[in-house]
Design an enzyme around this catalytic site. Structure first.
Site, PDB file in Angstrom:
ATOM      1  N   GLU A  10       1.546  -0.672  -5.046  1.00 19.70           N
ATOM      2  CA  GLU A  10       0.630   0.260  -5.440  1.00 19.70           C
ATOM      3  C   GLU A  10       1.079   1.758  -5.295  1.00 19.70           C
ATOM      4  O   GLU A  10       1.472   2.351  -4.550  1.00 19.70           O
ATOM      5  CB  GLU A  10      -0.521   0.410  -4.239  1.00 19.70           C
ATOM      6  N   ASP A  65       0.714  -1.265   0.097  1.00 23.48           N
ATOM      7  CA  ASP A  65      -0.014   0.008  -0.026  1.00 23.48           C
ATOM      8  C   ASP A  65       0.809   1.153  -0.117  1.00 23.48           C
ATOM      9  O   ASP A  65       1.968   1.291   0.499  1.00 23.48           O
ATOM     10  CB  ASP A  65      -0.874   0.141   1.281  1.00 23.48           C
TER      11      ASP A  65
END
Length: 550
Positions: free
Chosen positions: A275, A216
């Protein structure tokens, strides 16, 4: 080098080398997938019960959004303990059983890792608050004195992605940095303890047998020295368009090279997926150089309109950017942070990836199905977000009182409508939560959900679920489809994309009217009924993608 032999073993079905290069990976948002204990919230037990469905669907791997111990200020992306399961989702034993059962079914498991920030309830941050200014624990985050005569102003002008200042002042007068919600303080990745801790966290989950990590905010870990002001009046509009002092700093790559070395200690081809929101696909490619990550999400593709020229441009740029580093391109249309593509394509272009209107539902679904076939025909790996195989739209009329997205409660920033793509998915035609669980669902489901359920669509010719199942089966069986890194564009009328791969042709009509083309081969699959003529031509209906064997 120490060789770790984690149990259970990774599945042996499918590609034996570089499985991620052509894998179809299914994102499970745990709280909205399946509820195993009837409390209205999805959990690991519920996911385990639905693993056979995912195997039958035909995906290769499952990516699980966070299930760690968390106060849930941002749906689990505020982690209090990276080695514990939040009780709302189950236990470590449940996680271990999930990995084992997935492997037995030939599915790999990728877990979400959140290294940019922790929860403000994390032990480190709580100790930093208790011990006050000068505490060594404060050095693991970004604590700073404020500006102004009495330190009453934030240390710099950075804004939170969720809106408002990126700084919060604590009782002793210091400020701490949080690029997201105040409950999500950013780690200081210049501190060696932070780096050591996350290498240890990687090993903890690798030892359990997970096959990789989706990282993330992979672009956010390193901040520019001195945390300089930006000076822009609308920083949020610059995100993704320019290198910011808190995003996409070159220093992140040293971190991922060290992580790659950890994964190389383990058998079974474990992977790292970034990401990474970057200004260009070329900057994205930096994350997947041979000694760093294996994949990076292609957000440029996700944000592309249903337009032949735009799509071709992004596809070409993506393949060209990945070619020098030898990494596969990845393709994605929906996830837990953006409007589902069945709703995005139902609205006029240019409205962004967070919408509040349902749009033309029939048009959106037709385009979404066509876009999916186009995506699955491209070389590289593809991601599927739970429920898109059912053709689910965003739920755009959720009452304000049930919303939980933290950005919804901020004055500015993201639109705050991510809850619409997170409504629990329907499994059965009837029932209080359409088979999600016996205790209802944490977000209300529309009354129309039953008609879109797995039960309603299974075995129904032409349903979106059966289209996905057929597409994933053909993708596995058709030589050259999915694998490789190249395609050849073919001549086609305006508004039509046509490209060839080994033994295969894909044609996609992105216009709102039928278009005639020469029949390129034997039809394999289409999202709408297609009729060929005796003259050797075929009329592609509006918003239709067709796969051909040649």
């Amino acid at each position: 080098m120490t060789q770790h032999l984690a149990a259970p073993a990774a599945p042996t079905t499918g590609t034996d080398s570089g499985w991620w290069r052509e894998a179809v990976i299914y994102q499970v948002y745990p709280r909205s997938f399946a509820d195993g204990n009837g409390d209205g919230m999805g959990d690991l037990q519920g996911i385990r019960s639905r693993l056979p469905y995912l195997r039958e669907l035909g995906v290769d791997a499952v990516w699980l959004s966070p299930f760690y111990a968390s106060p849930q200020a941002d749906a689990g992306y505020d982690v209090a303990d990276y080695r514990a399961i939040d009780p709302m989702f189950g236990t470590l034993l449940d996680a271990d059983a999930l990995v084992r059962e997935a492997h037995e079914l030939g599915l790999r498991i990728i877990v979400d890792l959140v290294p940019n920030h922790s929860s403000d309830q994390h032990e480190w941050f709580q100790r930093a608050l208790r011990e006050g200014p000068g505490s060594p624990l404060r050095e693991r985050y970004h604590f700073r004195p404020g500006k102004g005569a009495n330190g009453e102003l934030p240390p710099n002008d950075w804004e939170s992605i969720f809106g408002g200042p990126a700084w919060t002042r604590v009782e002793d007068g210091e400020w701490y940095l949080h690029l997201f919600a105040p409950e999500q303080p950013d780690f200081n990745w210049d501190h060696p303890a932070v780096r050591d801790e996350f290498r240890s966290i990687l090993r903890f989950w690798l030892d359990m047998g997970v096959d990789g990590f989706r990282v993330d905010v992979a672009h956010g870990l390193v901040k520019a020295p001195g945390l300089p002001d930006i000076g822009a009046h609308d920083q949020l509009k610059l995100l993704g368009n320019d290198v910011m002092p808190f995003f996409d700093q070159d220093g992140v790559h040293e971190i991922y090279r060290s992580w790659r070395a950890v994964l190389e200690e383990y058998d079974g081809e474990r992977v790292l997926v970034a990401e990474a929101w970057t200004p260009t696909v070329e900057r994205t490619a930096d994350y997947v150089r041979p000694d760093e990550m294996h994949q990076a999400f292609n957000f440029q593709y996700l944000g592309t309109h249903w337009d032949a020229a735009e799509l071709r441009s992004v596809i070409d740029a993506s393949l060209a950017a990945m070619r020098p580093v030898g990494a596969p391109a990845t393709w994605v249309l929906s996830n837990h942070d953006v409007t589902r593509h069945a709703t995005r394509f139902a609205n006029p272009p240019g409205l962004g990836t967070q919408l509040r209107e349902p749009g033309d539902r029939e048009l959106g679904l037709r385009r979404a199905r066509a876009a999916t076939l186009l995506m699955l025909a491209l070389p590289g790996s593809a991601y599927v977000y739970q429920g898109e195989e059912l053709g689910l739209p965003d739920v755009t009329d959720l009452p304000d009182e049930v919303r939980q997205d933290p950005s919804f409660f901020r004055a500015t920033g993201q639109d705050g409508f991510r809850d619409g793509c997170r409504v629990p998915i329907p499994w059965t035609v009837g029932g209080a939560s359409y088979g999600f669980g016996s205790g209802g669902s944490w977000l209300p489901q529309p009354a129309t959900w039953g008609a879109l359920s797995v039960e309603a669509q299974t075995g129904v010719a032409g349903s979106t679920l059966e289209l996905y199942r057929s597409a994933l089966r053909v993708r596995r069986e058709q030589p050259g489809l999915g694998a490789g890194e190249e395609l050849q564009w073919l001549d086609a009328p305006e508004g039509v994309l046509a490209f060839g791969r080994e033994g295969f042709v894909c044609t996609a009509n992105t216009t709102g009217a039928p278009v005639s083309i020469d029949v390129p081969g034997r039809m394999l699959l289409a999202n709408e009924p297609v009729r060929t003529s005796v003259t050797g031509t075929v009329e592609l209906p509006a918003d239709t993608t067709v796969w051909w064997a040649v």
